[in-house]
Structures are given as C-alpha cells and as structure tokens.
Write a protein that holds these residues in place. Structure first.
Motif, PDB file in Angstrom:
ATOM      1  N   ARG A  16       0.873  -1.168   0.000  1.00 15.52           N
ATOM      2  CA  ARG A  16       0.000   0.000   0.000  1.00 15.52           C
ATOM      3  C   ARG A  16       0.916   1.226   0.000  1.00 15.52           C
ATOM      4  NH1 ARG A  16      -5.516  -0.646   0.728  1.00 15.52           N
ATOM      5  NH2 ARG A  16      -5.360  -2.867   1.064  1.00 15.52           N
ATOM      6  N   VAL A  17       1.029   1.889  -1.129  1.00 15.73           N
ATOM      7  CA  VAL A  17       1.989   2.983  -1.267  1.00 15.73           C
ATOM      8  C   VAL A  17       1.472   4.231  -0.540  1.00 15.73           C
ATOM      9  CG1 VAL A  17       3.123   4.493  -2.936  1.00 15.73           C
ATOM     10  CG2 VAL A  17       2.819   2.076  -3.459  1.00 15.73           C
ATOM     11  N   GLU A 224      -0.351  12.858  -4.197  1.00 18.04           N
ATOM     12  CA  GLU A 224      -1.484  12.697  -3.287  1.00 18.04           C
ATOM     13  C   GLU A 224      -2.009  11.267  -3.378  1.00 18.04           C
ATOM     14  OE1 GLU A 224      -4.375  16.305  -4.022  1.00 18.04           O
ATOM     15  OE2 GLU A 224      -3.316  15.772  -5.866  1.00 18.04           O
ATOM     16  N   PRO A 225      -2.655  10.824  -2.304  1.00 13.88           N
ATOM     17  CA  PRO A 225      -3.315   9.522  -2.428  1.00 13.88           C
ATOM     18  C   PRO A 225      -4.508   9.655  -3.367  1.00 13.88           C
ATOM     19  CG  PRO A 225      -3.783  10.523  -0.287  1.00 13.88           C
ATOM     20  CD  PRO A 225      -2.804  11.421  -0.987  1.00 13.88           C
ATOM     21  N   PRO A 226      -4.990   8.549  -3.941  1.00 10.85           N
ATOM     22  CA  PRO A 226      -6.162   8.637  -4.814  1.00 10.85           C
ATOM     23  C   PRO A 226      -7.342   9.229  -4.049  1.00 10.85           C
ATOM     24  CG  PRO A 226      -5.248   6.421  -4.840  1.00 10.85           C
ATOM     25  CD  PRO A 226      -4.539   7.167  -3.768  1.00 10.85           C
ATOM     26  N   ALA A 227      -8.256   9.859  -4.770  1.00 13.10           N
ATOM     27  CA  ALA A 227      -9.435  10.459  -4.145  1.00 13.10           C
ATOM     28  C   ALA A 227     -10.136   9.408  -3.278  1.00 13.10           C
ATOM     29  CB  ALA A 227     -10.375  10.961  -5.234  1.00 13.10           C
ATOM     30  N   ARG A 229     -12.829   7.229  -1.555  1.00 11.50           N
ATOM     31  CA  ARG A 229     -14.144   6.750  -1.983  1.00 11.50           C
ATOM     32  C   ARG A 229     -14.785   6.039  -0.813  1.00 11.50           C
ATOM     33  NH1 ARG A 229     -14.474   6.186  -8.052  1.00 11.50           N
ATOM     34  NH2 ARG A 229     -16.685   6.029  -7.570  1.00 11.50           N
ATOM     35  N   GLY A 230     -15.921   5.522  -1.027  1.00  9.30           N
ATOM     36  CA  GLY A 230     -16.549   4.718   0.012  1.00  9.30           C
ATOM     37  C   GLY A 230     -17.766   5.423   0.561  1.00  9.30           C
ATOM     38  N   GLY A 232     -20.571   4.196   0.355  1.00  9.52           N
ATOM     39  CA  GLY A 232     -21.613   3.948  -0.640  1.00  9.52           C
ATOM     40  C   GLY A 232     -22.845   3.316  -0.008  1.00  9.52           C
ATOM     41  N   LYS A 233     -23.911   3.275  -0.774  1.00 11.34           N
ATOM     42  CA  LYS A 233     -25.159   2.646  -0.297  1.00 11.34           C
ATOM     43  C   LYS A 233     -25.051   1.143  -0.465  1.00 11.34           C
ATOM     44  CE  LYS A 233     -28.653   6.122  -0.833  1.00 11.34           C
ATOM     45  NZ  LYS A 233     -28.904   7.085  -1.882  1.00 11.34           N
ATOM     46  N   ILE A 234     -25.343   0.423   0.577  1.00  9.25           N
ATOM     47  CA  ILE A 234     -25.319  -1.041   0.485  1.00  9.25           C
ATOM     48  C   ILE A 234     -26.752  -1.563   0.481  1.00  9.25           C
ATOM     49  CG2 ILE A 234     -24.578  -3.181   1.618  1.00  9.25           C
ATOM     50  CD1 ILE A 234     -22.213  -1.594   0.500  1.00  9.25           C
ATOM     51  N   GLU A 254     -30.230   9.058  -9.220  1.00  9.41           N
ATOM     52  CA  GLU A 254     -29.256   9.651  -8.298  1.00  9.41           C
ATOM     53  C   GLU A 254     -27.900   9.802  -8.995  1.00  9.41           C
ATOM     54  OE1 GLU A 254     -29.317   8.619  -3.849  1.00  9.41           O
ATOM     55  OE2 GLU A 254     -27.539   7.597  -4.616  1.00  9.41           O
ATOM     56  N   ALA A 255     -27.369   8.708  -9.535  1.00  6.39           N
ATOM     57  CA  ALA A 255     -26.033   8.759 -10.150  1.00  6.39           C
ATOM     58  C   ALA A 255     -26.095   9.272 -11.588  1.00  6.39           C
ATOM     59  CB  ALA A 255     -25.399   7.369 -10.110  1.00  6.39           C
TER      60      ALA A 255
END
Lengths: 258, 295
Positions: A16-17, A224-227, A229-230, A232-234, A254-255
């Motif tokens: 994990r960089v 920078e680390p990637p944007a 995320r998470g 989300g709706k489960i 919605e999306a």
C-alpha cells in the motif's frame, strides 16, 4: 539466441503505497521491493525461450540504487545467466531518456539479439524506457508483446492489440516491451537461489558511461493519495427483484449514469 | 501555444478518445488535428517518422495523443525521437507559460501526481479523462502521410481473440461490466455478456479470471492489466484486491455485487449489493432492459 532483459526494482505490487511527508515522493519506510510486474513477465518470457533452446542465454540489467541488486539476484535465482547493475549517485536522478541511454551503453557492449523490457514500470507508470531505448539504439520496437519465436533467422513477435494479436517479423535486433509471458513468472528453485547467491554481479557507474541529457524533465509538484471513496449505499437482505429495480432507479435518478 | 492532437480512426469514424484529445487541444491553444495516413496497418515507427518530420517544420509546443494501445506506443517513441519531455496517461493538462502542468497517476495507479513538463512536450491522454463538449462534431483533420519504407518490421497476420463478446474496446468504454472468481467458471459469462449487451458495455475481468484462462488477458483490469475510467463500473464477484482497485477506482460510479459483505470492493463502491450474483444479475439485466424500454 542472446537475450538481454532490462528490469526495474519497484515497490512490491501488494504494497500500500503512502505519500511521504514532503508530498513529492513516496514514503519508502517499510516498503518491500521486487522486480516490477511487467519486467518479471519479461524475465519469464526470456527464460521460457532458454528452456526451449539450450543455446539461448539470458542476461539481466538494471539502472538503479544499490538495493536494486536484490532484483537482479531474484532474476538470477529464476534462472538468468548473468546480471549487471548500473548504479552510482547519478542513477537515482536519471529519467526515462537517461535510463535508456545508460541501458543502450550496456546493450552496445553485450550485443544481444533481442532486448526485452516490461511494458511499463510500476512506479513511474510511463512506459517510456522501452521505446526510448529502441530509439537510442536505432532499433525497431514492438509494444505489448505476449510471445515471440525464432523463424528463419528472424523473430516473429506477438503484439497484443484491441481484439487480438498482430504478428510482426523482425529480421534484425529489436526491443520488445512485454505485456505478459505465456506462463506466470516462475518461483526461484532452492538450487537456483544458492547459485544466485554466489554469482558476482558486476557494477557499472552511470557517470562512467558518458550519458548526456539524463536530467529529469518532469518536475513532481505534488503527490497525493487517490481520491477517497466509500460510504456507498449497500443494498442487502431484500427481495432480489426489488433490489435490482432499486439499483436501476438509483443509477438513473441519483447517479445519472443509466 | 501550438497544440497538436494526433487522432486515430476506427471503422465507425474518429475514435472517441481522439475527439476528446482534439477538443482538449482546442482548449489549450491554436490546435491542429492530425491523422497519420497511408499505412495499411497502423504502426508506430512509420507514424513517428512522418510526425517527427512534420513537427520539425510546424514546431508545435505540445503534442497530445489518446492513450490507446497504439497511441501510447506512438507517443513514447515520438517523444524519444524528438528528445522532448514525455508524460503518459494524463488526466489533466494546463499550460503555464513555458511548461505544461499535467496530472497523472504513478505507482500503478496508487498515487495521484501533478508534474510540470517543460515545452515542447508529448503527452498521452487517458481515455475518458476529458469530457467531450456537448455537440462537439468531427474536427477538421489534416493528413500526415507515412511511408511504408519507414517500417522495419514485416507484418505477418492478425489473430483475433477467441473470446466472444467484448465488442466495445475496454479502455474507452463508458460502461464496463467486470467479472471475478465469484462467477465460478467461464461457462457463466453468458450472464455477464448479456448485462454488458443491454448496457452497451465493455467486458472486464479480474486477474484471477484471466490467469485461470477463463477470459482473454486483454480484458484484465488492474495492475498488469488495463486502467479504466468509465462513467459506470460494475464489479461482479470481484473481491477487490489492491491490484484490481488500482485499475478502476477512478471510475465515476462503481457498483459491486458480492456475497461477502466484508469484500474490499465495497470500500470503493458507490452502490453495493450483498447477495448471490447468480440470482441478482439476471434480475438486474431484466430491470435495466425494462428501464431502457421505458426511455
């Protein structure tokens, strides 16, 4: 056939960089290093030729810091015949074209029939050194290679393209940038590891190769680390049909991607 | 600032990523849209020879190329030929005096980076990174004639992949449906293909699947495979190894279907469905079909 494989030592693909404190490089503490994945395929591809033809020899070379010797040692343990480390204070700052020029100096001395490189390293992700090396040598290159065979004193090379493969014939020396080997890269055998340990790895100083114009062109302004995320709706535990309909509704309303 | 866009053509016209690149070149400065012509089969070396010659006369400051398989290959060699700075798979470009500020990824997609490249420079552009402006028509294209005499290699033949489906090129697709080990075997891909067909999507796969030979390598998404940035990425039965995530986390919307509620793929998903994909996917395909029919 005489094969030379150019490899690079990069963080292992499972690492994990993390971005370092200055925000311009990664945090190298705790990083385990390995042969870059595409380069490992290139080593494997060369060794598969050697398996099929006892007269084939496989040499490996890297341009990098002293720790890169471990990557060469790994390639030797996999079955490569010899290895060269191009290092020195300047090796750390060389950029694509400079690395290509350093490798070209090694190629000029070793005189291989074919040079194999991974399609891109897994640190810079540029995919530049292979084509640049071919350019410096004045050789053709074939990108995204998945196989090659000798044919009537020439070499047939399989290049992955959209929808399949193109087969190109090279009648002289060429640089192949490898997409994938036929088999997964082999694990070194115990005798292989023992043999590799004893093998001498000659070093060349970049400064002694007389390379010009190797200074970095790209200035890293920010890492920078990637944007993130998470969150989300489960959707779970519902009736399958209703869940499917609900997902379609969310994606549309919605999306807005359906 | 003179910006070139080098475009590629597919049987149905100028490729989408080429249109994106042409629009970007126009944004950045005085744009020319160039297409290499005269080759029976696109190939980097004769194209580079022709473009380098034209560049010596026209002196562009920036050459943009869509980062397709062929485009990446051409862009890298062209930069080396010209001795210019090179940045691959840009997701953002701005001109800042005598340099280009480029955003891209490093460490197999695990790090975002902003770099400054002195002009002149060659930059390959990641498909989908720049939105096509509404109503952007076909740009005026200048032909650059390449000569077969600059081809040192001899083309032998084309071998199409055995896999059916996959009609949409993966790197440029706006929707990708990917399957993982959770599909249990290649015989179950019919379901994936059907969903992809309804969505007009490209097919993707996890490395476990391509390594097992269930699907061709060219469908692999992630480190040592393709990096994709579609509007919608649907992961079916993919657990979400870090190498896979590296290749798809920049997608606009991610949907994951997996029976394991703790699968890492849910950490990047915008919408997650915990359940049996063999039940869910056919129902979902059906609902998408119905929704599309409603308009």
């Amino acid at each position: 056939m005489k094969l030379l494989v150019c490899i690079k030592q990069t963080p292992d693909s499972t690492v994990r960089v993390k971005v370092g404190p200055g925000g311009r490089s990664i945090d190298e503490s705790g990083v385990t290093w390995a042969i870059a994945p595409y380069d490992e395929y290139a080593v494997e591809m060369a060794l598969e030729r050697k398996d099929a033809d006892a007269a084939t020899t496989v040499a490996v070379v890297t341009v990098g810091p002293p720790r890169a010797k471990d990557a060469l040692r790994q390639a030797l343990a996999m079955g490569a015949d010899e290895a060269t480390l191009v290092t020195g204070a300047e090796a750390a700052t060389l950029e694509g074209l400079g690395v290509a020029r350093a490798l070209a100096a090694v190629v000029a001395e070793a005189k291989p029939d074919l040079v194999l490189c991974g399609r891109q390293s897994s640190d810079d992700d540029q995919g530049f050194v292979g084509p640049a090396l071919a350019e410096v040598l004045g050789w053709p290159h074939v990108a995204a290679v998945t196989n090659f065979t000798g044919a009537d004193g020439a070499v047939d090379v399989w290049k992955e393209v959209e929808g399949g493969h193109e087969v190109w014939r090279a009648s002289g020396p060429a640089v192949l940038t490898v997409q994938k080997s036929e088999k997964e890269p082999r694990y070194p055998s115990l005798p292989g590891i023992m043999k590799a340990k004893k093998k001498e790895i000659p070093e060349k100083d970049v400064a002694a190769l007389g390379i010009e114009g190797g200074a970095p062109r790209l200035e890293i302004v920010k890492m920078e680390p990637p944007a993130a995320r998470g969150g989300g709706k489960i959707l779970k535990d519902g009736d399958t049909r209703q869940t499917a309909a609900e997902l379609v509704r969310l994606l549309r309303e919605e999306a807005k991607v359906l | 600032m003179k910006a070139w866009a080098v475009v590629e053509r597919s049987p149905s016209g100028i490729r989408r990523v080429s249109l994106e690149v042409a629009a970007k070149a126009k944004d950045l400065g005085e744009a020319s849209v160039l297409e290499v012509t005269g080759l029976a089969r696109p190939s980097a070396l004769p194209a580079v020879a022709a473009l380098a010659k034209r560049a010596a006369e026209a002196k562009p400051d920036l050459v943009l190329v869509g980062a397709t398989a062929g485009g990446r290959d051409l862009a890298a060699r062209l930069a080396a030929r010209l001795g210019w700075a090179y940045a691959s798979e840009a997701t953002g470009i701005a001109i800042d005096g005598a340099s280009a500020t480029v955003t891209r990824t490093m460490y197999a997609g695990k790090v975002r980076v902003t770099v400054k490249a002195p002009l002149p420079a060659v930059v390959s552009v990641r498909p989908g990174a720049f939105t096509l402006p509404q109503g952007a028509g076909e740009p005026q294209v200048e032909g650059v004639a390449a000569s077969a005499a600059d081809e040192p290699l001899a083309f032998q033949r084309f071998e199409p992949s055995a896999a059916a489906g996959g009609k949409v090129p993966l790197a440029e697709a706006r929707v990708v449906v990917s399957g993982g080990r959770g599909l249990k075997g290649p015989e179950n891909w019919k379901m994936v293909e059907e969903l992809a067909g309804v969505l007009g999507a490209a097919l993707g796969a996890s490395r476990a699947v391509t390594d097992a030979g269930w699907r061709p390598n060219e469908e692999q998404v992630g480190q040592t495979g393709r990096t994709v940035t579609p509007d919608l990425y649907i992961a079916l039965g993919i657990s979400g190894a870090i190498q896979h995530l590296a290749g798809m986390t920049s997608s606009k919307v991610i949907v994951a279907v997996n029976k394991d509620p703790d699968a890492d793929i849910f950490k990047v998903a915008d919408y997650g469905v915990v359940g049996d994909l063999f039940e869910f996917v056919p129902a979902f395909t059906d609902e998408v079909r119905k929704a599309k029919a409603r308009g």
